[in-house]
Design an enzyme around this catalytic site. Structure first.
Site, PDB file in Angstrom:
ATOM      1  N   ARG A  50       0.832  -1.213   0.000  1.00 10.72           N
ATOM      2  CA  ARG A  50       0.000   0.000   0.000  1.00 10.72           C
ATOM      3  C   ARG A  50       0.867   1.265   0.000  1.00 10.72           C
ATOM      4  O   ARG A  50       0.452   2.312  -0.471  1.00 10.72           O
ATOM      5  CB  ARG A  50      -0.933   0.000   1.210  1.00 10.72           C
ATOM      6  CG  ARG A  50      -2.065   1.018   1.078  1.00 10.72           C
ATOM      7  CD  ARG A  50      -3.102   0.884   2.176  1.00 10.72           C
ATOM      8  NE  ARG A  50      -2.473   0.979   3.463  1.00 10.72           N
ATOM      9  CZ  ARG A  50      -2.794   0.230   4.528  1.00 10.72           C
ATOM     10  NH1 ARG A  50      -3.756  -0.646   4.455  1.00 10.72           N
ATOM     11  NH2 ARG A  50      -2.151   0.369   5.665  1.00 10.72           N
ATOM     12  N   TYR A 103     -13.289  24.620  -6.742  1.00 12.39           N
ATOM     13  CA  TYR A 103     -13.865  23.449  -7.435  1.00 12.39           C
ATOM     14  C   TYR A 103     -15.034  22.921  -6.599  1.00 12.39           C
ATOM     15  O   TYR A 103     -14.897  22.687  -5.396  1.00 12.39           O
ATOM     16  CB  TYR A 103     -12.752  22.403  -7.541  1.00 12.39           C
ATOM     17  CG  TYR A 103     -13.095  21.096  -8.178  1.00 12.39           C
ATOM     18  CD1 TYR A 103     -13.524  21.016  -9.497  1.00 12.39           C
ATOM     19  CD2 TYR A 103     -12.954  19.913  -7.458  1.00 12.39           C
ATOM     20  CE1 TYR A 103     -13.800  19.791 -10.067  1.00 12.39           C
ATOM     21  CE2 TYR A 103     -13.222  18.679  -8.035  1.00 12.39           C
ATOM     22  CZ  TYR A 103     -13.647  18.628  -9.348  1.00 12.39           C
ATOM     23  OH  TYR A 103     -13.920  17.422  -9.916  1.00 12.39           O
ATOM     24  N   ASP A 176      -5.028  24.726  -5.114  1.00 10.61           N
ATOM     25  CA  ASP A 176      -5.376  23.766  -6.165  1.00 10.61           C
ATOM     26  C   ASP A 176      -4.710  24.285  -7.436  1.00 10.61           C
ATOM     27  O   ASP A 176      -5.134  25.287  -8.014  1.00 10.61           O
ATOM     28  CB  ASP A 176      -6.898  23.673  -6.324  1.00 10.61           C
ATOM     29  CG  ASP A 176      -7.301  22.613  -7.346  1.00 10.61           C
ATOM     30  OD1 ASP A 176      -6.506  22.316  -8.256  1.00 10.61           O
ATOM     31  OD2 ASP A 176      -8.435  22.096  -7.250  1.00 10.61           O
ATOM     32  N   LYS A 201      -6.052  15.423 -14.889  1.00 12.34           N
ATOM     33  CA  LYS A 201      -6.238  16.372 -15.977  1.00 12.34           C
ATOM     34  C   LYS A 201      -5.017  16.346 -16.911  1.00 12.34           C
ATOM     35  O   LYS A 201      -4.908  15.468 -17.737  1.00 12.34           O
ATOM     36  CB  LYS A 201      -6.532  17.753 -15.401  1.00 12.34           C
ATOM     37  CG  LYS A 201      -7.736  17.764 -14.426  1.00 12.34           C
ATOM     38  CD  LYS A 201      -9.054  17.510 -15.124  1.00 12.34           C
ATOM     39  CE  LYS A 201     -10.190  17.124 -14.174  1.00 12.34           C
ATOM     40  NZ  LYS A 201     -10.514  18.100 -13.144  1.00 12.34           N
TER      41      LYS A 201
END
Ligand SMILES: *Cc1c(COP(=O)(O)O)cnc(C)c1O
Length: 386
Positions: A50, A103, A176, A201
């Protein structure tokens, strides 16, 4: 050994692996340790998959270089990176100041989750400068969240000024930075504490993988982000990490093309009588152009414009007439996209707009002449109903 056991133990990992250009995609939850002492030897070596294996650590190293960061942590989506970073530094009783143009899913997290855990959330206008913003801060203010430019309406924030003022008050700043993709603006070089981006993105670039990253420089924040990931249990797959590394190879090349085509299309739109206002920070005269010119080395393919006031039917006709542009919420991929933004703006303090529809475009890697032809047809459809 019987065949039953041999089937279980044959064809396992061999070392050393042949050296390829990219890192190996190691799929593993179990990590085999060399001896009993290594099982509980904290910090000596990785003990569980992990934490990320070869592909994930190659990606974090590459992203740390891109963001000029000390360390980068990975999350299974951009939204998880934003919420993970906030959870890592906020506690009950704190206040967070969040830009009103944030956002929308980030806003939903603030209102639905942070508030439930006793964090006070205050929204501020993106136009507020450092001094005005500091006047909103109280003794409980722990974090200021920025998004610049706002990904629907493209207001720019004075991130360096806000970061410097916040630092003086011992308040953390988080941005962001998805629009800049870690490439066009380096938040950590400008004093921002935490740089977050949706790798989904531009880094991914092909509209087919989710991931987010958090980049930090300060040692206490490095530990806070590591602990946050450990406590909540985020993990990303080696296959997805590999796709992101592949995207990084062409990020700068793709971005130059997105930028060039988007400015070309934006200039063409600016000259059209149907267009009331452009919102592209790299165009002189657009809101935030001064800040963009000072802090950014380029622009991406995402910008918006307002049509002249007309009916919602005309706006729908504009969007429905598009054939090369897809209608979709994401951006950063190779393909061009369009949305109308107004339904998403209503949660904002200034969301009750009276002017024409705000249309956001993502300019992909197609020939801009084809995009302009498509927009010409859409404006014709709009005019016939406006
Ligand atoms: C898409 C996006 C995100 C979220 O990224 P996901 O990977 O889709 O969760 C965060 N911030 C901005 C500005 C975005 O456009």
């Amino acid at each position: 050994m019987t065949e039953e056991t041999r089937l279980i133990h044959s064809g396992l990992a061999e070392t050393p692996l042949a050296r390829t250009v990219g890192p190996p995609i190691q799929r593993g939850s179990t990590v085999l340790l060399p001896n009993a002492a290594a099982l509980y030897d904290d910090g000596a070596q990785l003990t569980y998959g992990r934490q990320g294996l070869a592909a994930q650590s190659a990606l974090t190293a590459a992203l740390a270089e891109l963001e000029h960061a000390e360390a980068v942590t990975l999350y299974p989506s951009g939204l998880a990176a934003l919420t993970g970073a906030m959870l890592a530094v906020l506690k009950a009783g704190d206040e967070v100041l969040v830009v009103d143009t944030i956002y929308k899913p980030t806003r939903r997290f603030c209102d639905a989750v942070l508030v439930r855990y006793g964090v006070k959330v205050t929204y501020y206008a993106p136009s507020l400068g450092p001094a005005e913003l500091m006047s909103l801060c109280g003794p409980a203010t722990r974090l200021i969240v920025l998004e610049s430019p706002g990904s629907l309406s493209f207001e720019m924030q004075d991130a360096p000024g806000i970061a410097a003022a916040a630092r003086g008050r011992d308040i953390l700043t988080l941005i962001d930075n998805t629009w800049a993709a870690g490439l066009l603006f380096k938040p950590l070089d400008h004093g921002v504490d935490i740089s977050v981006q949706a790798l989904t993105k531009y880094v991914g670039g092909h509209s087919d993988v989710f991931m987010g990253s958090v980049a930090v420089r300060d040692g206490a924040l490095v530990r806070a982000m590591d602990d946050g990931v450990l406590h909540i249990g985020w993990a990303v797959s080696p296959d997805d990490a590999y796709q992101m590394l592949r995207g990084l190879r062409t990020l700068a090349t793709r971005m130059a093309r997105h930028d060039q085509s988007a400015r070309h299309v934006a200039r063409w739109l600016a000259a059209r009588p149907e267009v009331a206002e452009m919102r592209h920070p790299a165009l002189p005269g657009c809101p935030g152009h001064d800040i963009w010119s000072r802090d950014y080395s380029g622009a991406c393919g995402l910008f918006a414009f307002t049509l002249q006031p007309a009916s919602a039917v005309a706006t729908a006709a504009f969007l429905d007439a598009l054939k090369v542009f897809g209608l979709g919420f994401s951006w950063g991929g190779f393909e061009s996209l369009a949305i109308d933004c107004d339904p998403q703006l209503r949660c904002r303090a200034d969301g009750d707009r009276q002017d024409g529809a705000l249309i956001r475009l993502h300019i992909g890697l197609e020939d801009p002449a084809d995009l302009i032809a498509d927009l010409t047809g859409a404006l014709d459809a709009w005019r016939s109903l406006a």
